[in-house]
Enzyme design. Structure first.
Site: not given
Length: 571
Positions: A223, A294
């Protein structure tokens, strides 16, 4: 159809695949709280996922990626982690996680889990210790604590803004009740950013990696992978969107397209040291463990640096997602993506939807199908549902024909649209609250799945409870209504994944084909398959002797209708 004489081969077949499953895999994202609820409390859980893994096998994917299920106060749906080595009781137990991993492996599915390294929860023991400690203490050095500006420190340390809206700094209160230092949070105030210049932080996360690798996970989705390292000194930023490196070399296939985060808090050189260290950890385990980032980074050549041979294995191609329903933009992005990733020996990783964006079945039904609103609600433009689904099916078929890896978001195989009529008083996304409702947020793409059209809660929970209400009309999209029904979106996905595997499209090559119908038609060859996507508004003639393998719409014959993609057997 002839090869385009003006275009070189965009991507050559992957001859180095070997046992590297991640180079060609189709990976299915499960958002745990909305996939399946076994306990009956209306919130999805790990036992619910385990009970439905056969759906993923039937669908034909290679792996599952689980969004966070760690112990968390759920201020940002689990992306505010309080304990990286435990399962939140909302979702089950560590034993449930072990059972899920074991069952997935029995069924031939790989398992990837989310890692959230940019920030913790404010309830994490480290942050609680930092609040109790004095300024300048080792406890505070794990985060970005700073004195404020102004005569009495009443102003934030810099002018950075939160991704969720509002300032990126919150002021603490000292034990005696007086105002204290400020701490940085690029997201919600309950998600303080870690300071990755601190060796303790780096050691901790390498240990977290090993904890889950030891439990058998096959990899990690990282993330905010481009955000951990900040520019030294945390300088003010005027918010100007420019090339990451401040230059433009004139190569328009690699230009900024609006899919990246910019500023001194993103894409700093130091992040690559982290991934090199993590790659060594993953490589020390057998089983070809993988890592996908990401990273909302542009240009594409900059993004490719995250997937160099000694860093991550994959990085989501958000430039592709951001191109929307635009033939020239998609061709430019696809070509540039292969050029950038091939240069470092990495696969290109395609994606159209996830838990952070409006579902593409709705996004592509807007008046401007390249627009990416942060949520849709009452009073906003409502998508054309039929047009959006037609284009979504075509876009998916165009994507799954591309060489490389692909990610699917739960429910897109059912053609689920965004829930665009959620009442604001039941929204939970912190972005909605921090913008004062200016952004609807991401709740609309996170609604619990419909499994059975006639069951309470559409079969999501044994009690019929759902933490967010399902839209009217979803009963017809439920899995049991689509399974075995010719022409259903579910059966289209199954057929596409079956053909993709049989034709080895993931490890194939790509050559653009000349198309007389113009720039709004994408036609390419991958091995023995020709893919033609009509993004225009007129019929496109097809070769008279073409063998149709699969089409996103019905009645494909001499012509290809607008909003349709077809896979043909190459002659």
């Amino acid at each position: 159809m002839e090869a385009d004489p003006s275009a070189q081969i965009a991507h050559r077949p992957d001859t180095g695949t070997g046992t590297s499953w991640w180079r060609t895999a189709v990976i299915y994202q499960v958002y745990p709280r909305s996939f399946a609820d076994a306990s009956g409390d209306g919130i999805g859980d790990l036992p619910g996922i385990t009970a439905h893994l056969d759906h993923l096998v039937e669908l034909g994917v290679d792996a599952v990626w689980l969004s966070p299920f760690y112990r968390s106060p759920q201020a940002d749906a689990g992306y505010d982690v309080a304990d990286y080595r435990d399962v939140d009781p909302l979702f089950g137990t560590l034993a449930d996680a072990d059972a899920l991993i074991a069952r997935a492996h029995e069924l031939g599915l790989r398992v990837m889990v989310d890692l959230v390294p940019n920030h913790t929860s404010d309830e994490h023991e480290w942050f609680q210790a930092a609040l109790a400690a004095a300024p300048g203490s080792p406890e505070r050095a794990r985060y970005h604590f700073r004195d404020g500006r102004g005569e009495h420190g009443e102003l934030p340390p810099n002018n950075w803004r939160s991704i969720f809206g509002g300032p990126a700094w919150t002021r603490t209160t000292a034990p005696d009740g007086t105002p204290g230092q400020w701490y940085l949070h690029l997201f919600d105030s309950k998600q303080p950013d870690l300071d990755w210049d601190n060796p303790q932080v780096r050691e901790e996360f390498e240990d977290v990696l090993r904890f889950w690798l030891d439990r058998g996970v096959d990899g990690f989705r990282v993330d905010v992978a481009h955000g951990m390292v900040k520019e030294p000194g945390l300088p003010d930023w005027d918010g100007h969107v420019a090339m990451i490196d401040g230059t433009d070399d004139g190569d328009d296939v690699d230009a900024v397209d609006g899919s990246g985060n910019h500023g001194p808090m993103f894409d700093q050189e130091g992040v690559h040291e982290i991934y090199r260290a993590w790659r060594k950890v993953l490589d020390s385990y057998d089983g070809d463990r993988a890592m996908v980032t990401e990273a909302w980074v542009e240009p594409l050549s900059r993004l490719a640096r995250y997937v160099r041979p000694d860093e991550a294995h994959q990085s989501f191609n958000f430039a592709f997602l951001a191109a929307g329903w635009d033939g020239p933009a998609l061709r430019r992005v696809i070509t540039a993506s292969y050029a950038a990733n091939d240069a470092v020996g990495a696969p290109t990783t395609w994606v159209l939807s996830n838990h952070d964006v409006v579902r593409h079945a709705s996004r592509l039904g807007l008046d401007d199908p390249t627009h990416r609103p942060n949520g849709i609600g009452h009073g906003d433009e409502q998508p054309d549902a039929a047009l959006g689904l037609q284009r979504a099916r075509a876009a998916t078929l165009m994507m799954l024909g591309l060489p490389g890896s692909a990610y699917l978001y739960q429910g897109e195989e059912l053609g689920l649209p965004e829930h665009t009529a959620l009442d604001d008083d039941i929204r939970e996304d912190p972005a909605f609250f921090r913008t004062g409702g200016g952004e609807r947020g991401r709740d609309g793409c996170r609604v619990p799945l419909p499994w059975s059209g006639d069951a309470p809660g559409l079969g999501f929970s044994p009690t019929g409870a759902t933490w967010l209400p399902q839209p009217a009309g979803w009963a017809e999209l439920a899995l049991d209504r689509q399974r075995g029904r010719e022409g259903s979106t579910y059966e289209l996905y199954r057929a596409a994944l079956r053909l993709r595997r049989a034709e080895r499209l993931g490890s194939g090559g790509l050559q653009w084909l000349a198309e007389p119908a113009g720039e709004h038609v994408l036609a390419y060859r991958n091995g023995d398959v020709v893919v033609v996507a009509n993004l225009g508004d007129v019929d496109v003639p097809l070769p008279a002797d073409a063998e149709v393998l699969l089409a996103s719409g019905s009645d494909v014959g001499a012509v290809l209708a607008p909003g349709t993609t077809v896979w043909l057997r190459a002659s």
